[in-house]
Design a protein around this motif. Structure first.
Motif, PDB file in Angstrom:
ATOM      1  N   ARG A  40       0.689  -1.224   0.136  1.00 37.18           N
ATOM      2  CA  ARG A  40      -0.267  -0.140   0.133  1.00 37.18           C
ATOM      3  C   ARG A  40       0.799   0.789  -0.297  1.00 37.18           C
ATOM      4  O   ARG A  40       0.073   2.680   0.449  1.00 37.18           O
ATOM      5  CB  ARG A  40      -0.958  -0.243   1.441  1.00 37.18           C
ATOM      6  CG  ARG A  40      -2.161  -1.354   0.971  1.00 37.18           C
ATOM      7  CD  ARG A  40      -3.743  -0.520  -0.070  1.00 37.18           C
ATOM      8  NE  ARG A  40      -4.127  -0.979  -0.530  1.00 37.18           N
ATOM      9  CZ  ARG A  40      -4.073  -1.954  -1.879  1.00 37.18           C
ATOM     10  NH1 ARG A  40      -2.995  -1.707  -2.283  1.00 37.18           N
ATOM     11  NH2 ARG A  40      -4.897  -2.582  -1.986  1.00 37.18           N
ATOM     12  N   LYS A  84       0.177   4.629  -2.777  1.00 38.88           N
ATOM     13  CA  LYS A  84      -1.436   4.070  -2.774  1.00 38.88           C
ATOM     14  C   LYS A  84      -2.235   4.946  -2.563  1.00 38.88           C
ATOM     15  O   LYS A  84      -1.648   5.259  -1.239  1.00 38.88           O
ATOM     16  CB  LYS A  84      -1.231   2.840  -3.152  1.00 38.88           C
ATOM     17  CG  LYS A  84      -0.299   1.843  -4.141  1.00 38.88           C
ATOM     18  CD  LYS A  84      -1.241   0.579  -3.896  1.00 38.88           C
ATOM     19  CE  LYS A  84      -0.160   0.339  -5.581  1.00 38.88           C
ATOM     20  NZ  LYS A  84       1.422  -0.753  -5.295  1.00 38.88           N
ATOM     21  N   GLU A  96      -7.341  11.103  -7.663  1.00 34.02           N
ATOM     22  CA  GLU A  96      -6.389  10.075  -8.634  1.00 34.02           C
ATOM     23  C   GLU A  96      -4.861  10.453  -7.727  1.00 34.02           C
ATOM     24  O   GLU A  96      -4.783  11.601  -7.784  1.00 34.02           O
ATOM     25  CB  GLU A  96      -6.210   9.993 -10.051  1.00 34.02           C
ATOM     26  CG  GLU A  96      -7.330   8.915 -10.640  1.00 34.02           C
ATOM     27  CD  GLU A  96      -7.443   9.970 -11.894  1.00 34.02           C
ATOM     28  OE1 GLU A  96      -6.737  10.120 -12.333  1.00 34.02           O
ATOM     29  OE2 GLU A  96      -8.695   9.652 -12.617  1.00 34.02           O
ATOM     30  N   GLU A 119      -0.740   8.846  -7.998  1.00 34.16           N
ATOM     31  CA  GLU A 119       0.166   8.419  -8.114  1.00 34.16           C
ATOM     32  C   GLU A 119       1.228   9.344  -7.772  1.00 34.16           C
ATOM     33  O   GLU A 119       1.885   9.810  -7.677  1.00 34.16           O
ATOM     34  CB  GLU A 119       0.177   8.124  -9.685  1.00 34.16           C
ATOM     35  CG  GLU A 119       0.539   9.413 -10.055  1.00 34.16           C
ATOM     36  CD  GLU A 119       0.231   9.955 -11.693  1.00 34.16           C
ATOM     37  OE1 GLU A 119      -0.169   8.948 -12.365  1.00 34.16           O
ATOM     38  OE2 GLU A 119       0.348  11.271 -12.005  1.00 34.16           O
ATOM     39  N   THR A 120       2.243   8.441  -7.421  1.00 32.52           N
ATOM     40  CA  THR A 120       4.007   8.120  -7.073  1.00 32.52           C
ATOM     41  C   THR A 120       4.920   8.914  -8.793  1.00 32.52           C
ATOM     42  O   THR A 120       4.784   8.323  -9.373  1.00 32.52           O
ATOM     43  CB  THR A 120       4.747   7.379  -6.473  1.00 32.52           C
ATOM     44  OG1 THR A 120       4.583   6.565  -7.529  1.00 32.52           O
ATOM     45  CG2 THR A 120       4.113   6.661  -5.386  1.00 32.52           C
ATOM     46  N   VAL A 159      -3.541   8.044   2.016  1.00 33.56           N
ATOM     47  CA  VAL A 159      -2.296   7.744   1.327  1.00 33.56           C
ATOM     48  C   VAL A 159      -0.612   6.763   1.697  1.00 33.56           C
ATOM     49  O   VAL A 159      -1.005   7.655   3.447  1.00 33.56           O
ATOM     50  CB  VAL A 159      -1.509   8.588   0.311  1.00 33.56           C
ATOM     51  CG1 VAL A 159      -2.830   9.325  -0.916  1.00 33.56           C
ATOM     52  CG2 VAL A 159      -0.885  10.267   0.946  1.00 33.56           C
TER      53      VAL A 159
END
Lengths: 303, 177
Positions: A137, A140, A158, A160-161, A191
């Motif tokens: 996780r 995410k 949304e 994202e890394t 997150v």
């Protein structure tokens, strides 16, 4: 069985295992991500009215923002009237790109009020929290709850890394959260970042699913002796959490992790293995073998 | 202390989730509405945990909360506010797999649907959630005696509606557990 019962769209028995499904776990994470506010009003009174709750949240956020403003390093607020279109602080940068606000979390260890303050500055009611999470996780969204009308472009929030796939929480890895610019509702988002040495994970995740410490192993319904042997074979440590089934056979409660650990014997039964912290799995155990798995309602853990 | 609260909540959540999900699914025609009811019910439980009783009473208490959430949901324009992506996906899947009863149940379904809301809910709580008089009293916040009387009247009205629709009432088992 009777005719009225047959009218039911679904029977509770058909739902066995749902509590450990992705939807149930995500909902749990998003609900408990909210700091429980004291609500002295009688609970039966208009329990589902969202508006007062939101106002309360906004007031709380405003109060928090007031406290921390001085601590934010040089927030750059552009725009003369109304919400700004960009925001920058040591904790988070937010800028408008096309029809989307892109927030870059620069300091995953910042007080989460600082993220909220940033979103607030650009007119978004987003409460973001970064939690230490088990490996699968990290980087995410570990929990999300949205409320309000959908945005004009139909997109949701949304994350994202950057770079893609990096371990958020380590140097050189940032995380971006994208929010439609016309988002009018409020959201709670958790997150996952990588944990510091010795830090416990805040998410709850079976250790046996892909990407976790006991990947590929089935721990449920085995004896403590068997599972501990596998745990040690993998160079890990086990901690115990004792499950107390309710007398009626419906449900269970849990002792605190590690409580009465000395009583746990090799012949006790393991019902679930969860990721507790790096190198440590938490085994949920009972003294007696039960007719069905109290944690997973008789189904194996899924993740 | 915060972790302790989380642990306690999670224990209740895990053991009641399927019951509340079932409650919502049986009363909502769309997966989105059912997801909203489940999410809102547990969100309220989290905020109102101090008021939540222990043991199986928690399940009854949650039915009471869900009932209010559902009523407000039906009443207001607030519906479809909350979105939980993973939950929506699970519910859509469950709805796709479930059947809402065969054609032969149509007459009975209609009779039930046309009952006053309070009657329908009372009968549903018995038939679907399997509650007895004492549990109904807890959920509805009234005395057992009041439950007995209201249930008797609800059953009478349902029987009458069914008789009018040509269904032989003698085949009905509407006794509570």
């Amino acid at each position: 069985m009777n005719e009225l019962k047959n009218l039911a769209r679904v029977h509770d028995e058909d739902l066995a295992g749902q509590a450990s499904g992705a939807g149930a776990r995500a909902l749990l994470a998003s609900i408990t991500a909210e700091e429980p506010a004291a609500e002295p009003a009688p609970w039966f009174v208009r329990v589902a009215r969202r508006r007062p709750a939101r106002r309360r949240l906004a007031l709380a956020a405003a109060a928090v923002a007031g406290l921390v403003t001085a601590a934010v390093v040089g927030p750059t607020v552009l725009g003369e009237r109304g919400p700004a279109t960009s925001y920058a602080s040591a904790a988070i940068d937010i800028e408008l790109r096309g029809d989307t606000y892109v927030a870059t979390i620069k300091d995953p260890f910042a007080d989460h009020a600082k993220y909220t303050e940033g979103f607030k500055a650009v007119g978004l009611n987003v409460n973001l929290e970064v939690i230490p999470a088990s490996p699968s996780r990290v980087g995410k969204i570990a929990g999300m709850s949205l409320s309000g009308p959908l945005s004009g472009n139909g997109r949701s929030i949304e994350a994202e890394t950057a770079p893609e796939g990096c371990a958020f929480g380590q140097d050189g890895c940032a995380m971006t959260v994208r929010v439609p610019h016309d988002w009018a509702g409020w959201a709670r988002i958790q997150v996952g970042r990588s944990a510091k040495p010795g830090e416990k994970y805040r998410n709850l995740r079976p250790a046996t699913v892909v990407g976790e410490m006991l990947e590929g192993y089935r721990a449920d319904e085995k004896t403590v002796g068997e599972v501990v042997a596998e745990v040690q074979r993998r160079g890990l440590k086990a901690v115990f959490q004792i499950v107390l089934p309710s007398p009626g056979g419906e449900g269970y409660s849990l002792e605190p992790e590690g409580a009465r650990a000395a009583e746990v014997g090799d012949d006790w039964i393991v019902w679930d293995a969860q990721s507790s912290q790096a190198g440590v799995v938490r085994l949920l155990v009972t003294k007696e073998r039960l007719p069905k798995n109290p944690i997973h309602s008789g189904r194996p853990p899924v993740g | 202390m915060d972790d302790d609260r989380r642990d306690r909540f999670e224990a209740v959540y895990t053991q009641t989730y399927e019951r509340i999900l079932g409650y919502a699914m049986r009363r909502c025609d769309s997966p989105e509405d059912a997801a909203d009811v489940v999410a809102e019910t547990f969100a309220i439980a989290w905020r109102r945990m101090d008021a939540m009783p222990a043991g199986d009473e928690a399940r009854l208490w949650l039915y009471g909360v869900a009932r209010n959430v559902l009523a407000n949901h039906r009443r207001g324009q607030d519906r479809r506010r909350t979105r939980h992506v993973a939950l929506d996906a699970d519910l859509a899947d469950l709805y796709a797999r479930s059947s809402a009863g065969g054609d032969e149940l149509g007459v009975i379904a209609r009779a039930l649907r046309e009952l006053p809301e309070a009657d329908r809910e009372l009968i549903s709580l018995v038939a679907w959630e399997g509650l007895d008089h004492g549990q109904l009293a807890t959920v509805l916040g009234c005395s057992r005696n009041a439950v007995r009387i209201r249930l008797h009247r609800a059953r009478k009205r349902l029987s009458k509606a069914l008789a009018a629709a040509g269904v032989s009432v003698g085949t009905f088992v509407m006794e509570s557990a």
